[in-house]
Scaffold this active site. Structure first.
Site, PDB file in Angstrom:
ATOM      1  N   ALA A  72      52.447  37.707  34.439  1.00 56.56           N
ATOM      2  CA  ALA A  72      53.341  36.634  34.015  1.00 56.56           C
ATOM      3  C   ALA A  72      53.504  35.653  35.172  1.00 56.56           C
ATOM      4  CB  ALA A  72      54.691  37.229  33.646  1.00 56.56           C
ATOM      5  N   GLY A  89      51.352  41.474  33.322  1.00 58.16           N
ATOM      6  CA  GLY A  89      51.035  40.900  32.017  1.00 58.16           C
ATOM      7  C   GLY A  89      49.529  40.740  31.824  1.00 58.16           C
ATOM      8  N   GLU A 145      48.395  43.926  30.546  1.00 59.48           N
ATOM      9  CA  GLU A 145      48.928  44.056  29.181  1.00 59.48           C
ATOM     10  C   GLU A 145      48.079  43.261  28.182  1.00 59.48           C
ATOM     11  OE1 GLU A 145      52.898  42.937  30.548  1.00 59.48           O
ATOM     12  OE2 GLU A 145      53.642  44.835  29.750  1.00 59.48           O
ATOM     13  N   GLU A 183      54.925  45.577  38.377  1.00 60.30           N
ATOM     14  CA  GLU A 183      56.229  44.951  38.112  1.00 60.30           C
ATOM     15  C   GLU A 183      57.374  45.536  38.927  1.00 60.30           C
ATOM     16  OE1 GLU A 183      53.992  45.729  35.882  1.00 60.30           O
ATOM     17  OE2 GLU A 183      53.797  44.170  34.365  1.00 60.30           O
TER      18      GLU A 183
HETATM   19  O1  ZOZ Z   1      49.215  37.075  44.361  1.00 51.65           O
HETATM   20  C1  ZOZ Z   1      48.782  38.415  44.400  1.00 51.65           C
HETATM   21  C2  ZOZ Z   1      49.724  39.202  43.558  1.00 51.65           C
HETATM   22  O2  ZOZ Z   1      49.822  40.403  43.710  1.00 51.65           O
HETATM   23  N1  ZOZ Z   1      50.469  38.514  42.665  1.00 51.65           N
HETATM   24  C3  ZOZ Z   1      51.527  39.101  41.904  1.00 51.65           C
HETATM   25  C4  ZOZ Z   1      51.014  39.989  40.837  1.00 51.65           C
HETATM   26  C5  ZOZ Z   1      52.177  40.518  40.028  1.00 51.65           C
HETATM   27  O3  ZOZ Z   1      53.161  40.964  40.544  1.00 51.65           O
HETATM   28  N2  ZOZ Z   1      52.019  40.473  38.697  1.00 51.65           N
HETATM   29  C6  ZOZ Z   1      53.027  40.919  37.790  1.00 51.65           C
HETATM   30  C7  ZOZ Z   1      53.863  39.769  37.393  1.00 51.65           C
HETATM   31  S1  ZOZ Z   1      55.241  40.277  36.414  1.00 51.65           S
HETATM   32  C8  ZOZ Z   1      54.602  40.560  34.901  1.00 51.65           C
HETATM   33  O4  ZOZ Z   1      53.463  40.334  34.645  1.00 51.65           O
HETATM   34  C9  ZOZ Z   1      55.624  41.076  33.940  1.00 51.65           C
HETATM   35  C10 ZOZ Z   1      55.084  41.465  32.647  1.00 51.65           C
HETATM   36  O5  ZOZ Z   1      54.873  42.603  32.325  1.00 51.65           O
HETATM   37  C11 ZOZ Z   1      54.802  40.363  31.724  1.00 51.65           C
HETATM   38  C12 ZOZ Z   1      55.718  40.513  30.560  1.00 51.65           C
HETATM   39  C13 ZOZ Z   1      56.133  39.185  30.084  1.00 51.65           C
HETATM   40  C14 ZOZ Z   1      57.332  39.407  29.235  1.00 51.65           C
HETATM   41  C15 ZOZ Z   1      57.783  38.141  28.706  1.00 51.65           C
HETATM   42  C16 ZOZ Z   1      59.177  37.859  29.112  1.00 51.65           C
HETATM   43  C17 ZOZ Z   1      59.270  36.803  30.195  1.00 51.65           C
HETATM   44  C18 ZOZ Z   1      47.305  38.481  43.969  1.00 51.65           C
HETATM   45  C19 ZOZ Z   1      46.777  39.901  44.262  1.00 51.65           C
HETATM   46  C20 ZOZ Z   1      47.152  38.162  42.529  1.00 51.65           C
HETATM   47  C21 ZOZ Z   1      46.488  37.444  44.783  1.00 51.65           C
HETATM   48  O6  ZOZ Z   1      46.681  37.658  46.155  1.00 51.65           O
HETATM   49  P1  ZOZ Z   1      46.189  36.558  47.235  1.00 51.65           P
HETATM   50  O7  ZOZ Z   1      46.565  37.099  48.574  1.00 51.65           O
HETATM   51  O8  ZOZ Z   1      44.781  36.216  46.953  1.00 51.65           O
HETATM   52  O9  ZOZ Z   1      47.004  35.230  46.914  1.00 51.65           O
HETATM   53  P2  ZOZ Z   1      48.580  34.951  47.078  1.00 51.65           P
HETATM   54  O10 ZOZ Z   1      49.362  36.186  46.868  1.00 51.65           O
HETATM   55  O11 ZOZ Z   1      48.815  34.182  48.314  1.00 51.65           O
HETATM   56  O12 ZOZ Z   1      48.828  34.037  45.798  1.00 51.65           O
HETATM   57  C22 ZOZ Z   1      48.291  32.731  45.709  1.00 51.65           C
HETATM   58  C23 ZOZ Z   1      49.330  31.823  45.096  1.00 51.65           C
HETATM   59  O13 ZOZ Z   1      49.591  32.260  43.768  1.00 51.65           O
HETATM   60  C24 ZOZ Z   1      50.970  32.497  43.561  1.00 51.65           C
HETATM   61  N3  ZOZ Z   1      51.098  33.619  42.626  1.00 51.65           N
HETATM   62  C25 ZOZ Z   1      50.486  34.826  42.698  1.00 51.65           C
HETATM   63  N4  ZOZ Z   1      50.799  35.572  41.628  1.00 51.65           N
HETATM   64  C26 ZOZ Z   1      51.631  34.819  40.869  1.00 51.65           C
HETATM   65  C27 ZOZ Z   1      51.826  33.581  41.507  1.00 51.65           C
HETATM   66  N5  ZOZ Z   1      52.620  32.634  41.009  1.00 51.65           N
HETATM   67  C28 ZOZ Z   1      53.214  32.882  39.822  1.00 51.65           C
HETATM   68  N6  ZOZ Z   1      53.073  34.048  39.169  1.00 51.65           N
HETATM   69  C29 ZOZ Z   1      52.292  35.031  39.635  1.00 51.65           C
HETATM   70  N7  ZOZ Z   1      52.129  36.178  38.946  1.00 51.65           N
HETATM   71  C30 ZOZ Z   1      51.502  32.823  44.947  1.00 51.65           C
HETATM   72  O14 ZOZ Z   1      52.889  32.581  45.017  1.00 51.65           O
HETATM   73  C31 ZOZ Z   1      50.689  31.886  45.811  1.00 51.65           C
HETATM   74  O15 ZOZ Z   1      51.285  30.610  45.695  1.00 51.65           O
HETATM   75  P3  ZOZ Z   1      51.313  29.601  46.940  1.00 51.65           P
HETATM   76  O16 ZOZ Z   1      52.028  28.416  46.419  1.00 51.65           O
HETATM   77  O17 ZOZ Z   1      52.062  30.311  48.039  1.00 51.65           O
HETATM   78  O18 ZOZ Z   1      49.868  29.368  47.279  1.00 51.65           O
END
Ligand code: ZOZ
Length: 706
Positions: free
Chosen positions: A63, A106, A109, A129
């Site tokens: 999400a 998500g 999911e 999450e």
């Molecule tokens: O960014 C790393 C990561 O682990 N992201 C988070 C993954 C996560 O926690 N996902 C679960 C989200 S909650 C969810 O999905 C709830 C659910 O069950 C859905 C249900 C919906 C229900 C509806 C009701 C509302 C990742 C491993 C992916 C990449 O790592 P990197 O080191 O390559 O890159 P980062 O971490 O520096 O990220 C790059 C930019 O992307 C932004 N970002 C990452 N994941 C995001 C996200 N922004 C929004 N949502 C996400 N899920 C991050 O902030 C960063 O941004 P900038 O601006 O700092 O570059």
């Protein structure tokens, strides 16, 4: 929809590509785009199967986390992904999810709502999450146990760690690994399964049978122990248990109830603050955009003690050759022995191969001379905390280091500018304050001297990332961010025992608040001699007549330095098991009596408020002085360097959640009782409380003008 989600055709297979950089989060427009593309694909008689794939470096990272804050503040109505996922699953044409990078939260999911999942060899899948204080909210807790089995679903949803492609296939979460081009492989796979009955995850109940209730009890006991203070892992267990007791639809309703309860909790707000905070601290306002970090290929360290050795391990772990210099052979041998022992323990635990250990040891060059220092790109001084010694070392380094080499000090309190002044290149001098044990602790406090160049700051921050740390930039003052705030925290802990609380009560109250250890236990672990040295060096700076803690110096005079000597605030046996020390208790009582300090019953609430509000009040001054760039930098420092509970979001975020007027009122109470010298509220705290603002709203760079 056109931008975020694209529909194309590969012969009789429709390909839906999600293109929402950087991580293909399910931001508004993405689910709608997929839904609309699905409808077109299903309606198209030429299409026999559908592949869903992500553009860029990943499938779907979950999400859009930014949306949660909007939902909680009422800015956006609660979205639900469930109907959209059911529509995918009910598609009459098979849907194949082609996953590379990550399918997280998500994202997994969505993937599990498809009929098949194929993975790139390096792909990972997970339900992270809980790390955000929530649980899967789109049937993850109902579909994952159906695919992976209940024990694995419990593990993945409570620890939040992703698993690799090979394990995902072995468990039944995915069907196949595709070597080579993922899209091509997924399209071929789609043709193989087109026209055959497609399995719906929600109808696969065989792995939910005969699950013992004891499994959930054990998972709860483990979560309470491993994730002390956190509610989300327990909610995830409840939701997975519901999958074994209720049908799919009712299970999803229960999951939605629990998801909602978590989403609106302070824990979720704190952990989401932390998620964005970890990324925000890397951004340095005012640093010119075109500044490029310098290349660090070789490093050198002065000192093979606890800190020097730990720092050397960081370099070796990152594949950077590092020289470690000591003055005496004995000290060098001892330091190298500790490094070897640390690696050997990791090998014994199966977390490192012997070969990798040997490679890392080979990158570390222990020696007694400055040989090779003239080739180092960065030299880190990790000698004793003594200004004269550090100045002498920097004067020597200035003669030896090549032009363009960074000269870093690991000082935890001392003036960077004073150290830089003995060199001919103050622009190349910076503080890199590692935390003990340096090979384990995640925090790196980068300290900017008044002359430190933008390249040097950018390099130190980038180096932190390369070494696997979270680097926070601090300004130069006594103790920088972390140790400056520690002063009132330790001070109050000691005053409280002088006023009648026991050492054990103070430690327990702070542990129960969520700190990794009580303050006096930390003092015993770090060694009271360190503070003693610093106090002696700073005695001239203490305002005459100011109340200061009285017992620590007396313990030090008796050679009681904490764990390493077996005694100080508590007693420690050979295994470092802690027990109360009656002699210390008697010393505290007699010292308080002699100083005329009134002894009384002290509540746990007072202990927590005085210790934590001491931190917060100093944090406010640090913010006001521009030593920390933003409140979140302080929060990250305290969580990763000082064991502050992540689920409270750090001291400044905690103050915001308590409410600044309430924090201020309590500090004013302490001021009346203990005096303005110790408890005058920080002007910034007063200002923000009066304006109805929060610490997280404060931006010094904006206050200061353009
Ligand atoms: O960014 C790393 C990561 O682990 N992201 C988070 C993954 C996560 O926690 N996902 C679960 C989200 S909650 C969810 O999905 C709830 C659910 O069950 C859905 C249900 C919906 C229900 C509806 C009701 C509302 C990742 C491993 C992916 C990449 O790592 P990197 O080191 O390559 O890159 P980062 O971490 O520096 O990220 C790059 C930019 O992307 C932004 N970002 C990452 N994941 C995001 C996200 N922004 C929004 N949502 C996400 N899920 C991050 O902030 C960063 O941004 P900038 O601006 O700092 O570059």
């Amino acid at each position: 929809m056109a931008e975020l989600v694209r529909l194309s055709h590969h012969g009789d297979v429709a390909v839906i590509t999600i293109d929402n950089p950087p991580v293909n989060a399910l931001s508004p427009g993405v689910p709608e785009g997929i839904e609309s593309a699905m409808q077109q694909a299903v309606a198209d008689p030429q299409v026999r199967a559908v592949v869903i794939i992500g553009a860029g470096s990943t499938f779907i990272a979950g999400a859009d986390i930014r949306e949660f804050g909007k939902i909680v503040s009422g800015e956006r109505p609660k979205l639900t992904l469930l109907p959209f996922l059911l529509a995918i699953e009910d598609s009459p044409k098979p849907v194949i999810m082609a996953i590379h990078g990550q399918a997280l939260g998500g994202g997994l999911e969505v993937a599990m709502a498809g009929h098949y999942r194929v993975l790139a060899p390096k792909a990972q899948v997970g339900q992270p999450e809980v790390k955000l204080g929530i649980i899967p909210g789109a049937a993850g807790t109902q579909r994952l146990p159906r695919l992976a089995g209940v024990p694995k679903a419990l593990e993945m949803c409570t620890d939040g760690n992703p698993i690799k492609a090979q394990e995902a296939v072995a468990l039944g979460i995915a069907d196949k690994i595709i070597d080579g081009d993922l899209l091509e492989g997924a399209v071929s796979f789609a043709r193989e399964v087109a026209g055959k009955p497609a399995p719906k995850t929600r109808e696969r109940n065989e792995k939910l049978q005969a699950v013992s209730p004891a499994l959930f009890q054990a998972a709860r006991a483990q979560a309470r122990q491993k994730s002390r203070g956190l509610h989300a892992p327990l909610a995830a267990i409840d939701a997975i248990e519901a999958s074994t007791k209720l049908d799919f639809a009712a299970g999803c309703e229960e999951e939605a109830r629990l998801f909602n309860e978590c989403l609106f909790s302070t824990e979720a707000q704190a952990l989401i603050h932390l998620f964005f905070g970890e990324r925000a601290v890397a951004k340095i306002p005012g640093l010119p955009k075109d500044v490029k970090p310098l290349d660090i290929r070789r490093a050198a360290i002065i000192g093979a003690g606890t800190m020097g050795g730990g720092i050397a391990m960081n370099y070796a772990n990152a594949g950077i050759p590092v020289i470690v210099k000591e003055v005496k052979q004995e000290a060098l041998d001892r330091g190298v022995g500790i490094i070897r022992n640390n690696y050997a323990k990791t090998v014994a635990k199966g977390r490192l191969t012997q070969e990798a250990m040997d490679q890392r040891m080979a990158l570390i060059a222990p020696q007694l001379t400055y040989d090779g220092f003239d080739h180092a790109d960065i030299i880190t001084e990790a000698a004793f905390e003594n200004m004269a010694l550090k100045k002498q070392i920097f004067a020597e380094l200035d003669k030896i280091a090549k032009p363009g080499a960074i000269l870093a000090t690991n000082t935890s309190t001392l003036d960077i500018d004073e150290i830089a002044a003995v060199t001919s290149r103050p622009a190349m001098v910076v503080g890199t304050h590692f935390f003990s044990p340096a090979n384990v602790m995640k925090l790196l406090e980068v300290v900017r001297g008044k002359a430190s160049s933008p390249e040097v700051i950018a390099t130190a921050m980038a180096l932190g990332k390369k070494l696997g740390k979270i680097a926070v930039l601090a300004g130069n003052c006594h103790g920088f961010i972390g140790n400056r705030m520690l002063e009132p925290y330790f001070r109050e802990a000691q005053f409280l025992v002088e006023e009648g609380a026991s050492v054990e009560q103070v430690n327990q109250a702070m542990y129960d608040f969520g700190m990794a250890m009580g303050p006096l236990a930390v003092d015993d672990l770090a060694g009271l001699d360190i503070g003693w040295l610093i106090r002696k060096a700073r005695a001239a700076h203490i305002k005459p007549g100011l109340r200061v803690p009285l017992v620590a110096d007396k313990l030090c005079e008796q050679g009681r330095f904490g764990q390493k000597t077996g005694r100080a605030w508590s007693k420690y046996d050979q295994n470092r098991t802690q027990s109360p020390d009656p002699e210390t208790a008697a010393l505290i009582e007699s010292t308080a009596h002699a100083a005329g300090i009134e002894r009384r019953q002290i509540s746990n609430e007072e202990i927590v408020d005085r210790c934590v509000y001491g931190l917060i009040n100093e944090g406010a001054r640090i913010l006001e002085d521009g030593i920390a760039q933003r409140a979140v930098d302080i929060d990250i420092t305290y969580i990763y360097g000082y064991g502050f509970p992540a689920w409270r979001g750090g001291p400044m975020f905690y103050a915001d959640t308590v409410g600044l007027p309430k924090v201020l009122a309590r500090i004013e109470e302490f001021e009346k009782k203990h005096g303005s010298d110790l408890w005058a509220p920080a002007p910034l705290l007063k200002q923000l409380a009066a304006d109805g603002k929060k610490f997280k709203d404060f931006d010094k760079s904006k206050e200061a003008g353009p």
